[in-house]
Design a protein around this motif. Structure first.
Motif, mmCIF file in Angstrom:
data_model
loop_
_atom_site.group_PDB
_atom_site.id
_atom_site.type_symbol
_atom_site.label_atom_id
_atom_site.label_comp_id
_atom_site.label_asym_id
_atom_site.label_seq_id
_atom_site.Cartn_x
_atom_site.Cartn_y
_atom_site.Cartn_z
ATOM 1 N N LYS A 73 0.824 -1.220 0.000
ATOM 2 C CA LYS A 73 0.000 0.000 0.000
ATOM 3 C C LYS A 73 0.856 1.267 0.000
ATOM 4 C CE LYS A 73 -3.896 -2.228 2.262
ATOM 5 N NZ LYS A 73 -4.746 -2.254 3.461
ATOM 6 N N LYS A 74 2.148 1.103 -0.267
ATOM 7 C CA LYS A 74 3.096 2.233 -0.371
ATOM 8 C C LYS A 74 3.029 3.154 0.845
ATOM 9 C CE LYS A 74 3.441 1.978 -5.238
ATOM 10 N NZ LYS A 74 2.755 1.855 -6.393
ATOM 11 N N GLY A 75 2.977 2.539 2.019
ATOM 12 C CA GLY A 75 2.985 3.299 3.262
ATOM 13 C C GLY A 75 1.603 3.530 3.851
ATOM 14 N N ASN A 76 0.559 3.196 3.079
ATOM 15 C CA ASN A 76 -0.814 3.414 3.553
ATOM 16 C C ASN A 76 -0.926 4.844 4.105
ATOM 17 O OD1 ASN A 76 -3.467 2.932 4.184
ATOM 18 N ND2 ASN A 76 -3.052 1.236 5.582
ATOM 19 N N MET A 77 -0.537 5.798 3.265
ATOM 20 C CA MET A 77 -0.283 7.163 3.699
ATOM 21 C C MET A 77 -1.484 7.904 4.271
ATOM 22 S SD MET A 77 2.876 7.248 3.534
ATOM 23 C CE MET A 77 3.197 8.940 3.948
ATOM 24 N N ARG A 78 -2.689 7.589 3.852
ATOM 25 C CA ARG A 78 -3.848 8.283 4.448
ATOM 26 C C ARG A 78 -3.926 8.003 5.945
ATOM 27 N NH1 ARG A 78 -8.900 6.737 1.074
ATOM 28 N NH2 ARG A 78 -7.746 4.824 0.915
ATOM 29 N N PHE A 79 -3.793 6.733 6.308
ATOM 30 C CA PHE A 79 -3.856 6.375 7.727
ATOM 31 C C PHE A 79 -2.597 6.811 8.471
ATOM 32 C CE2 PHE A 79 -6.996 3.446 5.945
ATOM 33 C CZ PHE A 79 -8.076 3.733 6.772
ATOM 34 N N TYR A 80 -1.443 6.704 7.798
ATOM 35 C CA TYR A 80 -0.187 7.125 8.424
ATOM 36 C C TYR A 80 -0.252 8.624 8.743
ATOM 37 C CZ TYR A 80 4.816 6.133 9.347
ATOM 38 O OH TYR A 80 6.040 5.914 9.929
ATOM 39 N N THR A 81 -0.773 9.409 7.817
ATOM 40 C CA THR A 81 -0.875 10.858 8.035
ATOM 41 C C THR A 81 -1.785 11.171 9.218
ATOM 42 O OG1 THR A 81 -0.448 11.300 5.703
ATOM 43 C CG2 THR A 81 -1.518 13.057 6.960
ATOM 44 N N ILE A 82 -2.893 10.475 9.322
ATOM 45 C CA ILE A 82 -3.798 10.684 10.462
ATOM 46 C C ILE A 82 -3.074 10.405 11.772
ATOM 47 C CG2 ILE A 82 -5.847 9.769 11.643
ATOM 48 C CD1 ILE A 82 -7.021 9.351 8.764
ATOM 49 N N ARG A 83 -2.348 9.290 11.842
ATOM 50 C CA ARG A 83 -1.588 8.956 13.064
ATOM 51 C C ARG A 83 -0.555 10.026 13.370
ATOM 52 N NH1 ARG A 83 -5.206 6.048 13.315
ATOM 53 N NH2 ARG A 83 -5.224 3.792 13.316
ATOM 54 N N MET A 84 0.188 10.431 12.351
ATOM 55 C CA MET A 84 1.242 11.429 12.558
ATOM 56 C C MET A 84 0.663 12.737 13.100
ATOM 57 S SD MET A 84 4.247 10.151 11.790
ATOM 58 C CE MET A 84 5.314 11.517 11.372
#
Length: 125
Positions: A73-84
């Protein structure tokens, strides 16, 4: 006396530093994916970058991620951004994203040696 290291030696130290640091990250995050919540032994856990390039040894930029989120998922960035944003705030995330525009650099041997020392002897407890 300062030892001069070749580029090949510095690259080897960089790889060793990443091995030690990424193990520390996975332990810190109890081998649980920051983006989907899966954990070992159900899935293989990596140390996934939020931002690549100049922040490879930044504890707030690297978190445990399952192989599916990190690679497929190439970092699953939508969820990663929310966590960050939840953990560090929007201003920090914006600042961190600026590093993506910078070219990666091969740091000094002393820098990598300091990473190896810090994260080899640093427990997560």
């Amino acid at each position: 006396m300062m030892i001069n290291y070749t580029i090949k030696e510095r690259k080897a130290l960089q790889k060793r530093a990443w091995t030690v640091f990424s193990k520390w990250i996975r332990n810190r995050d109890t081998h649980t994916c920051v983006t989907c919540g899966k954990s070992q032994p159900e899935v293989k856990i990596h140390a996934g970058h939020y931002c690549h390039n100049r922040e490879s040894f930044n504890e707030r930029n690297i978190h445990a991620q399952c192989m599916g989120c990190n690679w497929r998922k190439k970092g699953n960035m939508r969820f990663y951004t929310i966590r960050m944003i939840e953990w560090y705030g929007l201003d920090y995330v914006k600042e961190l994203l600026l590093c993506e525009k910078e070219k990666p650099v091969l740091e000094s041997a002393q820098y990598y040696l300091s990473i190896i020392k810090k994260y080899t002897n640093n427990s997560n407890a």
